[in-house]
Design a protein around this motif. Structure first.
Motif, PDB file in Angstrom:
ATOM      1  N   THR A   7       0.831  -1.205   0.000  1.00 39.71           N
ATOM      2  CA  THR A   7       0.000   0.000   0.000  1.00 39.71           C
ATOM      3  C   THR A   7       0.866   1.256   0.000  1.00 39.71           C
ATOM      4  O   THR A   7       2.045   1.210   0.373  1.00 39.71           O
ATOM      5  CB  THR A   7      -0.930   0.009   1.225  1.00 39.71           C
ATOM      6  OG1 THR A   7      -0.129  -0.103   2.421  1.00 39.71           O
ATOM      7  CG2 THR A   7      -1.916  -1.137   1.166  1.00 39.71           C
ATOM      8  N   PRO A   8       0.324   2.402  -0.419  1.00 38.48           N
ATOM      9  CA  PRO A   8       1.108   3.640  -0.470  1.00 38.48           C
ATOM     10  C   PRO A   8       1.743   3.974   0.883  1.00 38.48           C
ATOM     11  O   PRO A   8       1.126   3.786   1.931  1.00 38.48           O
ATOM     12  CB  PRO A   8       0.078   4.697  -0.873  1.00 38.48           C
ATOM     13  CG  PRO A   8      -0.944   3.931  -1.654  1.00 38.48           C
ATOM     14  CD  PRO A   8      -1.039   2.601  -0.962  1.00 38.48           C
ATOM     15  N   ILE A   9       2.964   4.488   0.828  1.00 37.30           N
ATOM     16  CA  ILE A   9       3.642   4.927   2.048  1.00 37.30           C
ATOM     17  C   ILE A   9       3.398   6.415   2.290  1.00 37.30           C
ATOM     18  O   ILE A   9       3.862   6.967   3.285  1.00 37.30           O
ATOM     19  CB  ILE A   9       5.160   4.632   2.007  1.00 37.30           C
ATOM     20  CG1 ILE A   9       5.819   5.318   0.815  1.00 37.30           C
ATOM     21  CG2 ILE A   9       5.404   3.134   1.953  1.00 37.30           C
ATOM     22  CD1 ILE A   9       7.338   5.152   0.766  1.00 37.30           C
ATOM     23  N   GLY A  10       2.682   7.048   1.396  1.00 37.02           N
ATOM     24  CA  GLY A  10       2.377   8.463   1.540  1.00 37.02           C
ATOM     25  C   GLY A  10       1.455   8.938   0.431  1.00 37.02           C
ATOM     26  O   GLY A  10       0.305   9.292   0.661  1.00 37.02           O
ATOM     27  N   ASN A  11       1.943   8.900  -0.792  1.00 39.39           N
ATOM     28  CA  ASN A  11       1.192   9.383  -1.943  1.00 39.39           C
ATOM     29  C   ASN A  11       0.210   8.326  -2.435  1.00 39.39           C
ATOM     30  O   ASN A  11       0.619   7.237  -2.856  1.00 39.39           O
ATOM     31  CB  ASN A  11       2.173   9.766  -3.057  1.00 39.39           C
ATOM     32  CG  ASN A  11       1.513  10.560  -4.156  1.00 39.39           C
ATOM     33  OD1 ASN A  11       0.421  10.236  -4.598  1.00 39.39           O
ATOM     34  ND2 ASN A  11       2.178  11.611  -4.599  1.00 39.39           N
ATOM     35  N   GLU A  32      -3.705  -4.703   9.127  1.00 42.65           N
ATOM     36  CA  GLU A  32      -3.011  -4.356  10.368  1.00 42.65           C
ATOM     37  C   GLU A  32      -3.910  -3.492  11.244  1.00 42.65           C
ATOM     38  O   GLU A  32      -3.951  -3.658  12.462  1.00 42.65           O
ATOM     39  CB  GLU A  32      -1.708  -3.631  10.054  1.00 42.65           C
ATOM     40  CG  GLU A  32      -0.903  -3.250  11.276  1.00 42.65           C
ATOM     41  CD  GLU A  32       0.415  -2.571  10.938  1.00 42.65           C
ATOM     42  OE1 GLU A  32       1.219  -2.368  11.866  1.00 42.65           O
ATOM     43  OE2 GLU A  32       0.649  -2.253   9.751  1.00 42.65           O
ATOM     44  N   ASP A  33      -4.614  -2.559  10.620  1.00 40.75           N
ATOM     45  CA  ASP A  33      -5.587  -1.722  11.316  1.00 40.75           C
ATOM     46  C   ASP A  33      -6.804  -1.609  10.399  1.00 40.75           C
ATOM     47  O   ASP A  33      -6.701  -1.026   9.311  1.00 40.75           O
ATOM     48  CB  ASP A  33      -5.000  -0.347  11.618  1.00 40.75           C
ATOM     49  CG  ASP A  33      -5.901   0.504  12.507  1.00 40.75           C
ATOM     50  OD1 ASP A  33      -7.141   0.431  12.341  1.00 40.75           O
ATOM     51  OD2 ASP A  33      -5.377   1.250  13.353  1.00 40.75           O
ATOM     52  N   THR A  34      -7.939  -2.155  10.804  1.00 44.51           N
ATOM     53  CA  THR A  34      -9.109  -2.158   9.931  1.00 44.51           C
ATOM     54  C   THR A  34      -9.602  -0.742   9.647  1.00 44.51           C
ATOM     55  O   THR A  34     -10.157  -0.478   8.568  1.00 44.51           O
ATOM     56  CB  THR A  34     -10.248  -2.983  10.562  1.00 44.51           C
ATOM     57  OG1 THR A  34     -10.550  -2.470  11.865  1.00 44.51           O
ATOM     58  CG2 THR A  34      -9.843  -4.450  10.677  1.00 44.51           C
ATOM     59  N   ARG A  35      -9.363   0.190  10.569  1.00 40.60           N
ATOM     60  CA  ARG A  35      -9.775   1.579  10.326  1.00 40.60           C
ATOM     61  C   ARG A  35      -8.955   2.187   9.196  1.00 40.60           C
ATOM     62  O   ARG A  35      -9.479   2.902   8.334  1.00 40.60           O
ATOM     63  CB  ARG A  35      -9.614   2.407  11.609  1.00 40.60           C
ATOM     64  CG  ARG A  35     -10.545   1.994  12.738  1.00 40.60           C
ATOM     65  CD  ARG A  35     -10.112   2.585  14.052  1.00 40.60           C
ATOM     66  NE  ARG A  35      -8.770   2.147  14.408  1.00 40.60           N
ATOM     67  CZ  ARG A  35      -8.131   2.515  15.522  1.00 40.60           C
ATOM     68  NH1 ARG A  35      -8.733   3.342  16.380  1.00 40.60           N
ATOM     69  NH2 ARG A  35      -6.924   2.061  15.785  1.00 40.60           N
ATOM     70  N   THR A  36      -7.640   1.902   9.196  1.00 44.91           N
ATOM     71  CA  THR A  36      -6.776   2.408   8.131  1.00 44.91           C
ATOM     72  C   THR A  36      -7.160   1.796   6.788  1.00 44.91           C
ATOM     73  O   THR A  36      -7.145   2.469   5.752  1.00 44.91           O
ATOM     74  CB  THR A  36      -5.301   2.086   8.453  1.00 44.91           C
ATOM     75  OG1 THR A  36      -4.957   2.692   9.708  1.00 44.91           O
ATOM     76  CG2 THR A  36      -4.371   2.615   7.376  1.00 44.91           C
ATOM     77  N   LEU A  79      -3.074  -6.513   4.134  1.00 45.21           N
ATOM     78  CA  LEU A  79      -2.615  -5.123   4.076  1.00 45.21           C
ATOM     79  C   LEU A  79      -1.985  -4.726   5.398  1.00 45.21           C
ATOM     80  O   LEU A  79      -2.462  -5.128   6.459  1.00 45.21           O
ATOM     81  CB  LEU A  79      -3.791  -4.174   3.809  1.00 45.21           C
ATOM     82  CG  LEU A  79      -4.706  -4.430   2.618  1.00 45.21           C
ATOM     83  CD1 LEU A  79      -5.832  -3.408   2.623  1.00 45.21           C
ATOM     84  CD2 LEU A  79      -3.927  -4.372   1.310  1.00 45.21           C
ATOM     85  N   THR A  80      -0.948  -3.907   5.328  1.00 47.46           N
ATOM     86  CA  THR A  80      -0.457  -3.230   6.525  1.00 47.46           C
ATOM     87  C   THR A  80      -0.773  -1.744   6.378  1.00 47.46           C
ATOM     88  O   THR A  80      -1.310  -1.317   5.354  1.00 47.46           O
ATOM     89  CB  THR A  80       1.049  -3.461   6.725  1.00 47.46           C
ATOM     90  OG1 THR A  80       1.749  -3.058   5.537  1.00 47.46           O
ATOM     91  CG2 THR A  80       1.334  -4.926   7.003  1.00 47.46           C
ATOM     92  N   ASP A  81      -0.457  -0.961   7.383  1.00 48.86           N
ATOM     93  CA  ASP A  81      -0.830   0.449   7.340  1.00 48.86           C
ATOM     94  C   ASP A  81      -0.166   1.189   6.181  1.00 48.86           C
ATOM     95  O   ASP A  81      -0.728   2.131   5.630  1.00 48.86           O
ATOM     96  CB  ASP A  81      -0.473   1.130   8.664  1.00 48.86           C
ATOM     97  CG  ASP A  81      -1.361   0.644   9.803  1.00 48.86           C
ATOM     98  OD1 ASP A  81      -2.404   0.016   9.512  1.00 48.86           O
ATOM     99  OD2 ASP A  81      -1.021   0.888  10.967  1.00 48.86           O
ATOM    100  N   ALA A  82       1.055   0.787   5.823  1.00 45.88           N
ATOM    101  CA  ALA A  82       1.773   1.402   4.706  1.00 45.88           C
ATOM    102  C   ALA A  82       2.921   0.496   4.291  1.00 45.88           C
ATOM    103  O   ALA A  82       3.587  -0.088   5.136  1.00 45.88           O
ATOM    104  CB  ALA A  82       2.312   2.779   5.102  1.00 45.88           C
ATOM    105  N   GLY A  83       3.113   0.388   2.980  1.00 46.11           N
ATOM    106  CA  GLY A  83       4.247  -0.391   2.482  1.00 46.11           C
ATOM    107  C   GLY A  83       3.952  -1.870   2.330  1.00 46.11           C
ATOM    108  O   GLY A  83       2.802  -2.297   2.219  1.00 46.11           O
TER     109      GLY A  83
END
Length: 272
Positions: A7-11, A32-36, A79-83
């Protein structure tokens, strides 16, 4: 199958077409976080009902068997929160469990803070190592950096912004001449890369740097002499009037041996 989705790390523009397709179709998303994960779906304008399951460092071992069994019949997107999942993030135990159970695993390549920082660092990229986060406790961190000073590959590390100045100071003491890059807020609006030695970057780090931080440190020069010969070089410089500490640092830089190891060896080693 199990599908690891980067997943995107920012953009948000870095979300791949394959990731978007998986988000729009996977019957189960382990996040990792269902809200994210819900925020990502909304940001990418994917409006659907999906079964979301939490998969984080505290429950991954317990949750993995059931997810793997579910993946025998339908796709499970991870999925994780980013990356990239599994890289300093949940997912590794799930993949291990799936492999052991004979369940297929695939990956949707995409954003990675490790590779992005490495590419931007200006340091050698042909051989590198990733070592996650620096140890939090000062003693453990200093011992880790002492070992790292002998690593010949470029090293990529994560660090929390509130510990950055303290860590840069420790790196400056362990590897005073080694080049490094501090990468901040990669792919985001205020992306910034600072390059130099740790000593040169310390004053900036002490200003209260914020955001996601990745450190990239130059590898040690290959040792050109064995350690006994290097110690003798240190002792000869000391006999010539140089302080032992400075002599050890100079020989370490020239030979690739660890400065503290040479210093300690020279303390109890008579000159030849």
């Amino acid at each position: 199958m199990i599908i690891l989705g980067a997943t995107p790390i920012g953009n948000l523009g870095d979300a791949s077409g394959r990731l978007r397709e998986a988000l729009a179709s996977a019957p189960v998303i382990a996040a990792e976080d269902t809200r994210t994960a819900r925020q990502l779906l909304r940001a990418l304008e994917i409006d659907r009902q999906v079964h979301l399951v939490a998969l984080h460092e505290h429950n991954e071992e317990a949750a993995s068997p059931a997810l793997v069994e579910r993946a025998r019949d339908e796709d499970v997107l991870v999925l994780t929160d980013a990356g990239m999942p599994t890289v300093s993030d949940p997912g590794f135990r799930l993949v291990q469990t799936a492999v052991a159970a004979g369940v297929a695993v695939t990956c949707l390549p995409g954003p990675s803070a490790v590779l992005t920082a490495l590419a931007l660092s200006g340091l050698p990229t042909d051989r590198f190592a990733f070592d996650g986060f620096l140890p939090r406790k000062a003693g453990e961190r200093d011992r880790f950096l002492e070992r790292l000073a002998r690593e010949e590959r470029t090293v990529v590390l994560f660090e929390a912004p509130h510990r950055l100045a303290e860590s840069i100071d420790a790196i400056a003491r362990a590897m005073p001449e080694r080049r490094m890059a501090v990468c901040r807020e990669l792919t985001k609006r205020y992306e910034e890369v600072r390059r130099g030695t740790a000593a040169e970057l310390l004053e900036w780090a002490q200003t209260g740097v914020k955001g996601e931080i990745v450190l990239v440190i130059e590898g040690a020069r290959p040792a050109l002499t064995d350690v006994d010969a290097a110690v003798q070089q240190v002792l000869r410089l000391k006999q010539g009037g140089m302080r032992l500490k400075d002599a050890a640092a100079e020989v370490a830089e020239a030979t690739g041996h660890a400065r503290n190891a040479l210093y300690q060896a020279a303390l109890g080693h008579p000159p030849a």
